[in-house]
Scaffold this motif. Structure first.
Motif, mmCIF file in Angstrom:
data_model
loop_
_atom_site.group_PDB
_atom_site.id
_atom_site.type_symbol
_atom_site.label_atom_id
_atom_site.label_comp_id
_atom_site.label_asym_id
_atom_site.label_seq_id
_atom_site.Cartn_x
_atom_site.Cartn_y
_atom_site.Cartn_z
ATOM 1 N N ALA A 1 31.081 -33.898 6.503
ATOM 2 C CA ALA A 1 29.905 -33.108 6.123
ATOM 3 C C ALA A 1 29.981 -31.704 6.714
ATOM 4 O O ALA A 1 29.665 -30.707 6.039
ATOM 5 C CB ALA A 1 28.633 -33.808 6.586
ATOM 6 N N TYR A 2 30.386 -31.599 7.967
ATOM 7 C CA TYR A 2 30.465 -30.300 8.641
ATOM 8 C C TYR A 2 31.424 -29.363 7.914
ATOM 9 O O TYR A 2 31.077 -28.200 7.621
ATOM 10 C CB TYR A 2 30.928 -30.520 10.079
ATOM 11 C CG TYR A 2 31.157 -29.247 10.852
ATOM 12 C CD1 TYR A 2 30.088 -28.496 11.348
ATOM 13 C CD2 TYR A 2 32.449 -28.794 11.108
ATOM 14 C CE1 TYR A 2 30.307 -27.332 12.068
ATOM 15 C CE2 TYR A 2 32.678 -27.627 11.832
ATOM 16 C CZ TYR A 2 31.602 -26.898 12.301
ATOM 17 O OH TYR A 2 31.818 -25.738 13.008
ATOM 18 N N PHE A 3 32.614 -29.855 7.589
ATOM 19 C CA PHE A 3 33.601 -28.995 6.936
ATOM 20 C C PHE A 3 33.240 -28.713 5.481
ATOM 21 O O PHE A 3 33.534 -27.623 4.965
ATOM 22 C CB PHE A 3 34.993 -29.608 7.057
ATOM 23 C CG PHE A 3 35.546 -29.583 8.450
ATOM 24 C CD1 PHE A 3 35.662 -28.388 9.138
ATOM 25 C CD2 PHE A 3 35.931 -30.753 9.088
ATOM 26 C CE1 PHE A 3 36.156 -28.345 10.440
ATOM 27 C CE2 PHE A 3 36.434 -30.724 10.382
ATOM 28 C CZ PHE A 3 36.545 -29.517 11.057
ATOM 29 N N LEU A 4 32.604 -29.671 4.804
ATOM 30 C CA LEU A 4 32.142 -29.404 3.439
ATOM 31 C C LEU A 4 31.093 -28.299 3.429
ATOM 32 O O LEU A 4 31.129 -27.401 2.576
ATOM 33 C CB LEU A 4 31.567 -30.681 2.822
ATOM 34 C CG LEU A 4 32.575 -31.679 2.247
ATOM 35 C CD1 LEU A 4 31.868 -32.978 1.872
ATOM 36 C CD2 LEU A 4 33.293 -31.092 1.027
ATOM 37 N N LYS A 5 30.158 -28.336 4.362
ATOM 38 C CA LYS A 5 29.112 -27.314 4.421
ATOM 39 C C LYS A 5 29.691 -25.944 4.786
ATOM 40 O O LYS A 5 29.201 -24.909 4.316
ATOM 41 C CB LYS A 5 28.033 -27.713 5.422
ATOM 42 C CG LYS A 5 26.956 -28.616 4.854
ATOM 43 C CD LYS A 5 26.102 -27.871 3.848
ATOM 44 C CE LYS A 5 24.867 -28.643 3.467
ATOM 45 N NZ LYS A 5 24.004 -27.902 2.516
ATOM 46 N N GLN A 6 30.708 -25.919 5.618
ATOM 47 C CA GLN A 6 31.355 -24.655 5.920
ATOM 48 C C GLN A 6 32.013 -24.066 4.682
ATOM 49 O O GLN A 6 31.955 -22.860 4.447
ATOM 50 C CB GLN A 6 32.412 -24.854 7.015
ATOM 51 C CG GLN A 6 31.874 -24.901 8.431
ATOM 52 C CD GLN A 6 32.983 -24.748 9.450
ATOM 53 O OE1 GLN A 6 34.110 -25.207 9.246
ATOM 54 N NE2 GLN A 6 32.672 -24.099 10.565
ATOM 55 N N ALA A 7 32.646 -24.944 3.885
ATOM 56 C CA ALA A 7 33.355 -24.473 2.694
ATOM 57 C C ALA A 7 32.409 -24.139 1.553
ATOM 58 O O ALA A 7 32.604 -23.131 0.844
ATOM 59 C CB ALA A 7 34.364 -25.537 2.240
ATOM 60 N N GLU A 8 31.371 -24.962 1.363
ATOM 61 C CA GLU A 8 30.425 -24.799 0.242
ATOM 62 C C GLU A 8 29.013 -25.012 0.777
ATOM 63 O O GLU A 8 28.452 -26.099 0.679
ATOM 64 C CB GLU A 8 30.722 -25.801 -0.867
ATOM 65 C CG GLU A 8 32.106 -25.702 -1.483
ATOM 66 C CD GLU A 8 32.236 -24.498 -2.405
ATOM 67 O OE1 GLU A 8 31.201 -23.862 -2.709
ATOM 68 O OE2 GLU A 8 33.373 -24.193 -2.820
ATOM 69 N N PRO A 9 28.398 -23.978 1.370
ATOM 70 C CA PRO A 9 27.079 -24.149 2.000
ATOM 71 C C PRO A 9 25.988 -24.653 1.061
ATOM 72 O O PRO A 9 25.013 -25.254 1.524
ATOM 73 C CB PRO A 9 26.758 -22.732 2.502
ATOM 74 C CG PRO A 9 28.088 -22.064 2.657
ATOM 75 C CD PRO A 9 28.942 -22.619 1.564
ATOM 76 N N ALA A 10 26.145 -24.429 -0.238
ATOM 77 C CA ALA A 10 25.095 -24.821 -1.179
ATOM 78 C C ALA A 10 25.129 -26.305 -1.531
ATOM 79 O O ALA A 10 24.196 -26.804 -2.179
ATOM 80 C CB ALA A 10 25.199 -23.993 -2.456
ATOM 81 N N LEU A 11 26.150 -27.014 -1.112
ATOM 82 C CA LEU A 11 26.233 -28.433 -1.449
ATOM 83 C C LEU A 11 25.053 -29.208 -0.874
ATOM 84 O O LEU A 11 24.666 -29.017 0.277
ATOM 85 C CB LEU A 11 27.529 -29.038 -0.906
ATOM 86 C CG LEU A 11 28.828 -28.752 -1.655
ATOM 87 C CD1 LEU A 11 30.007 -29.341 -0.900
ATOM 88 C CD2 LEU A 11 28.781 -29.314 -3.074
ATOM 89 N N ASP A 12 24.490 -30.084 -1.695
ATOM 90 C CA ASP A 12 23.434 -31.004 -1.241
ATOM 91 C C ASP A 12 24.127 -32.277 -0.775
ATOM 92 O O ASP A 12 24.668 -33.037 -1.581
ATOM 93 C CB ASP A 12 22.483 -31.289 -2.405
ATOM 94 C CG ASP A 12 21.335 -32.216 -2.014
ATOM 95 O OD1 ASP A 12 21.238 -32.586 -0.820
ATOM 96 O OD2 ASP A 12 20.542 -32.585 -2.903
ATOM 97 N N ILE A 13 24.137 -32.496 0.550
ATOM 98 C CA ILE A 13 24.860 -33.622 1.146
ATOM 99 C C ILE A 13 23.873 -34.528 1.866
ATOM 100 O O ILE A 13 22.991 -34.062 2.586
ATOM 101 C CB ILE A 13 25.925 -33.126 2.151
ATOM 102 C CG1 ILE A 13 26.903 -32.163 1.468
ATOM 103 C CG2 ILE A 13 26.676 -34.310 2.765
ATOM 104 C CD1 ILE A 13 27.907 -31.539 2.423
ATOM 105 N N ARG A 14 24.043 -35.834 1.685
ATOM 106 C CA ARG A 14 23.259 -36.829 2.403
ATOM 107 C C ARG A 14 24.197 -37.845 3.044
ATOM 108 O O ARG A 14 25.206 -38.218 2.456
ATOM 109 C CB ARG A 14 22.264 -37.541 1.487
ATOM 110 C CG ARG A 14 21.126 -36.632 1.006
ATOM 111 C CD ARG A 14 20.206 -37.351 0.054
ATOM 112 N NE ARG A 14 19.150 -36.466 -0.426
ATOM 113 C CZ ARG A 14 17.878 -36.501 -0.045
ATOM 114 N NH1 ARG A 14 17.493 -37.415 0.850
ATOM 115 N NH2 ARG A 14 16.995 -35.672 -0.538
#
Length: 441
Positions: free
Chosen positions: A43-56
């Motif tokens: 989750a941390y690296f996904l948000k760094q790469a694509e901050p707009a992603l809605d992750i749960r």
């Protein structure tokens, strides 16, 4: 009779504020099943790469409750129990690339804790692989020869008995080899990482186990209180990967145990040379390890790594008197001068063991990805794995998606574990065989 507390010491070093459980039907871009290191770093690296992603993230208990918060706290460059087998399968260059990636993760975890003010008690003080007999010394020599074969940094030297005991003053140590690494409080790292991930905008649902995963055009994760439909799903549940059909016979849970002392006095500390506070790991399969905490408690762990019939992961297995007696005997072998130390905590947890003793990452299709198989060496490897899963989720061809960890047409898949009762019988036989081979090495 020892009056142990059968609770995980680390989990008493920080309070937990649980996040609300899922009680609704929702949709998102990415749903991660499992709130331990693997899921959190992803989750941390996904948000760094694509901050707009809605992750749960859905977590059956809370972040740090499972293996991530029960670890011994050694961040090492380990990429599997059998690095030689990986070299034989993939070649020296690819094995070196994977080892270097995990080695970088050790440093990056330290930077992460400083940048995000995570008090994980990070100490970049290496660890010492020690030999206590001739067979283990030969293993150190083989490891050094392999390091020379892999190239990269200058190979470590093997320290003599006197040199090794000047670093860690145990009379049991015959030789040692210094290896790069760090020590952390694993629970504080997990809790701090969960806090940072939430600050990035990821929603964590504690007390929300995944009952099943329903593949489709968009995959749905079903929980007791709701459903999450997502474009991408990441399965990162450590030993609980066995709950999902594709992994049912690919991973088994083995138990590992530890003793944690009360804080040592200055007089007790002065009895043993250990100025650098390095971690200590014995050079054998069923390893013994020891370390000091920030407040100078001694953690001593290792000994048997039992598999209980049916893959029993219930907490009642923390109360295994014979296991702790064996660990205490080993402790006295290494540190007889500390016979007056009081161990207040005795606890255990499960590690996810796979047939080839190396992590696995990959894609099942329909947007479902996975990562598991750290075999008790996951603190640094899960950080690297988070980058692997980030790039698999985003569909990026990168140095991480090409690491040897990734299941593709080039990686030979190990045979599945057998069903019970063959699994239980086989696990006991393999343990005895490994002990016999090491004694004769």
């Amino acid at each position: 009779m020892n009056d142990y507390k059968h609770v995980v010491y680390w989990q008493e070093t920080e309070t937990v504020e649980r996040q609300p459980a899922l009680r609704d039907t929702v949709e998102c871009d990415v749903c991660i099943v499992g709130g331990g290191y693997t899921g959190l770093w992803t989750a941390y690296f996904l948000k760094q790469a694509e901050p707009a992603l809605d992750i749960r993230i859905v977590e059956a208990n809370y972040s740090g409750y499972g293996a991530s918060g029960r670890a011994d706290g050694f961040a090492t460059p380990t990429i599997g129990k059998d690095i030689q087998a990986l070299v034989e399968q993939f070649g020296a260059q690819r094995a070196l690339e994977a080892s270097q990636a995990v080695g970088r993760s050790i440093l990056e975890i330290g930077r992460f804790t400083r940048r995000n003010k995570v008090d994980a008690e990070y100490e970049a003080n290496d660890y010492l692989m020690v030999a206590t007999d001739r067979a283990q010394l030969r293993r150190l020599e083989q490891d050094r020869e392999l390091a020379i074969r892999l190239g990269g940094a200058a190979p470590p030297e093997i320290l003599s008995r006197d040199e090794a005991q000047s670093v860690i003053g145990s009379p049991a140590v015959l030789a040692a080899m210094r290896t790069g690494g760090a020590l952390v409080n694993p629970f504080k790292l997990a809790r701090g990482l969960a806090r940072v991930v939430r600050e990035q905008g990821t929603v964590i649902h504690d007390d929300t186990p995944a009952i099943r995963v329903e593949p489709g055009v968009r995959t749905t994760v079903v929980t007791p209180g709701g459903r999450i439909t997502a474009d991408k799903v990441v399965l990162a549940t450590n030993v609980h990967m066995r709950a999902f059909r594709p992994f049912r016979h690919k991973v088994v849970p083995v138990w590992t145990y530890a003793l944690m002392s009360e804080p040592l006095t200055e007089e007790q500390l002065d009895r043993v040379a250990w100025a650098g506070r390095e971690g200590m790991v014995e050079a054998k399969t069923f390893l013994t390890c020891a370390r000091l905490t920030r407040d100078n408690r001694l953690m001593f762990a290792g000994g048997p790594a039992p598999y209980y019939y049916g893959g029993d992961t219930r907490q009642r297995n923390m109360n295994r008197a014979k296991v702790y007696q064996e660990i205490h005997r080993e402790f006295l072998r290494f540190f007889p001068m500390w016979g007056d130390i009081t161990f207040g905590y005795a606890y255990g947890g499960t590690a996810d063991i796979v047939r080839d003793y190396a992590p696995h990452f990959g894609t099942l299709g329909r947007g479902i990805h996975y990562g598991y198989g750290f075999c008790g060496n996951g603190i640094a490897a899960t950080h690297t794995g988070g980058k692997v899963l980030r790039d698999l989720v985003l569909g990026k061809d990168s140095e991480y998606s090409r690491l040897l960890f990734v299941d593709d047409e080039h990686r030979k898949q190990p045979a599945p574990f057998p069903p019970e009762p063959l699994l239980y019988v086989g696990a006991r036989a393999v343990s005895r065989l490994m002990e016999w081979k090491e004694a004769r090495a």
